[in-house]
Every structure is written in structure tokens, then in C-alpha cells.
Write a protein that holds these residues in place. Sequence first.
Motif, PDB file in Angstrom:
ATOM      1  N   GLU A   5      46.899  39.280  36.283  1.00 56.95           N
ATOM      2  CA  GLU A   5      47.483  40.135  35.257  1.00 56.95           C
ATOM      3  C   GLU A   5      46.720  41.443  35.203  1.00 56.95           C
ATOM      4  N   THR A  52      41.744  33.127  25.691  1.00 56.22           N
ATOM      5  CA  THR A  52      40.661  34.053  26.042  1.00 56.22           C
ATOM      6  C   THR A  52      41.007  35.496  25.692  1.00 56.22           C
ATOM      7  N   ASP A  53      42.293  35.793  25.539  1.00 58.08           N
ATOM      8  CA  ASP A  53      42.684  37.159  25.192  1.00 58.08           C
ATOM      9  C   ASP A  53      42.090  37.590  23.863  1.00 58.08           C
ATOM     10  N   GLU A  71      41.514  45.030  33.604  1.00 59.18           N
ATOM     11  CA  GLU A  71      41.530  43.655  33.108  1.00 59.18           C
ATOM     12  C   GLU A  71      41.880  42.692  34.235  1.00 59.18           C
ATOM     13  N   THR A  72      41.251  41.530  34.247  1.00 56.66           N
ATOM     14  CA  THR A  72      41.645  40.429  35.123  1.00 56.66           C
ATOM     15  C   THR A  72      41.761  39.176  34.268  1.00 56.66           C
ATOM     16  N   ASN A  73      42.757  38.357  34.576  1.00 60.28           N
ATOM     17  CA  ASN A  73      42.959  37.121  33.826  1.00 60.28           C
ATOM     18  C   ASN A  73      43.391  36.056  34.831  1.00 60.28           C
ATOM     19  N   GLN A  75      43.650  32.056  36.165  1.00 63.24           N
ATOM     20  CA  GLN A  75      43.658  30.617  35.926  1.00 63.24           C
ATOM     21  C   GLN A  75      43.640  29.957  37.299  1.00 63.24           C
ATOM     22  N   ARG A  94      39.152  28.912  34.168  1.00 60.19           N
ATOM     23  CA  ARG A  94      39.790  30.166  33.745  1.00 60.19           C
ATOM     24  C   ARG A  94      38.715  31.243  33.612  1.00 60.19           C
ATOM     25  N   GLN A  95      39.067  32.468  33.986  1.00 58.29           N
ATOM     26  CA  GLN A  95      38.146  33.596  33.813  1.00 58.29           C
ATOM     27  C   GLN A  95      38.945  34.828  33.412  1.00 58.29           C
ATOM     28  N   HIS A  96      38.522  35.440  32.322  1.00 62.34           N
ATOM     29  CA  HIS A  96      39.228  36.590  31.758  1.00 62.34           C
ATOM     30  C   HIS A  96      38.208  37.698  31.514  1.00 62.34           C
ATOM     31  N   ARG A  98      37.675  42.087  30.659  1.00 62.93           N
ATOM     32  CA  ARG A  98      38.280  43.346  30.209  1.00 62.93           C
ATOM     33  C   ARG A  98      37.182  44.396  30.141  1.00 62.93           C
ATOM     34  N   GLU A 115      33.487  39.402  29.466  1.00 60.64           N
ATOM     35  CA  GLU A 115      34.045  38.328  30.288  1.00 60.64           C
ATOM     36  C   GLU A 115      33.900  36.992  29.577  1.00 60.64           C
TER      37      GLU A 115
END
Length: 206
Positions: A5, A52-53, A71-73, A75, A94-96, A98, A115
Motif C-alpha cells: 500500500e 497498525t494504521d 508508507e509501507t503496509n 502482511q 505484519r509490518q507497517h 510511515r 514502524e
Amino acid sequence: MSILEDNTEDTPADRTTPSAANTETGTNTATRTNTATRTDDEEPAFGPGTDTDSIVLRLSDVPDGYEYSGETNVQTSKLRGDTRERYASRDIVRQHARSFRRADDSTSPRLIYSEATVYQQASHAASQLRDIRDTFESNSGEIETVELASGVTGIQVTHTNDRGTKNTLIYYHTSNLVLLVITSGQDQFYPERTQKLLVKMISDTG
């Protein structure tokens, strides 16, 4: 690193975090007293559906003057091939991430990166943090435990990369979740500001 994303062209993690792809910066770990240290048989508190958002920093969380940078999101279960293997080999569910940047010459960090990483088990998160600490110790990073709030501590790393950028990283670890904030500046480190930003993320973990 595959991005599912919001592809980002300027992520401080890509430039500064050695934990993810032999990059140049560091990470920092925070542990909640008597919580994050129990990793043997602890039931994971977070999973692939974790929101996580709402945990990673938002534009409203950072001071005026910053703009959204990327941003990276990710799963892991939705990835394929070598990319999936790279995340799975680190036990990441999962890693999110911004990030934000500013172009002016103010006395503030030029880059802010946040992160949230969910691991399969708390023991996996603890193991990754030990590896990160070992990496920085072997590369002359300054590492210390800092108090973020009453009963909440983090591992703070200050490190100057080979381009002369001064990075401050702080990690927070609870159960199978690791939070990270990095601030980057050309002339100085920003430990106090980094700590305050991480506290905002911790308060959103529920």
C-alpha cells in the motif's frame, strides 16, 4: 522490500534501519516492565489483523512543518516468492511504516520514521531485538535504556551513518509487537523528541 500500500519514495527505514535490509541506521527497543520480558509461553497479543494504521504516527502527531513522505503496509501472508520468504524468515506477521520529512533548515529532525512490527511470537520479537542490539554494538552505536514513562522503558540507539546523518532510534517491545521511531538530523541527535513520539505510539496500542 515489497510495498502493498502507498508506495514511498523516501522512507528513512530504507536508508537507516539495518534490521530490514542491511541498511544504514538503527533501531531501538522499549520494554514494558514485567510484560515484554515474558516471552517463553506468552500468548501473542497482536496478529495480522492488528490495526497498525492507528499505531504508526500520523501527520497530526508530528510538529508543524512536516509533510507526509511515504508508507509501507505489509502482511506477510499476502506476499509471494522471495519477498514473502524474507519476511517469514524474520518471523514477521505484519509490518507497517510511515514517514515524514521537512525541507527547511529548522532545528528539528529532517526525517521522522515510525514502524510497528507484529511477530509470530513474543520470543521472536525479543530475538530480533537482541540481533539489532548486537549489530549496533559491533558498529559503534551508543546504546542505552531510557525511561519513556513510569514503568515503561526503551532501548535507545544513537548512530552516525557513513553519510554523516545523525540517527536516534528507540524501540518499544510488548508481547509480540515492536514499535520503532527514528529521527534523523545533519547536525545533532534528537533523543527527547524521539522519545515523545514513541510514547504517542505506545498510547495507541490499547
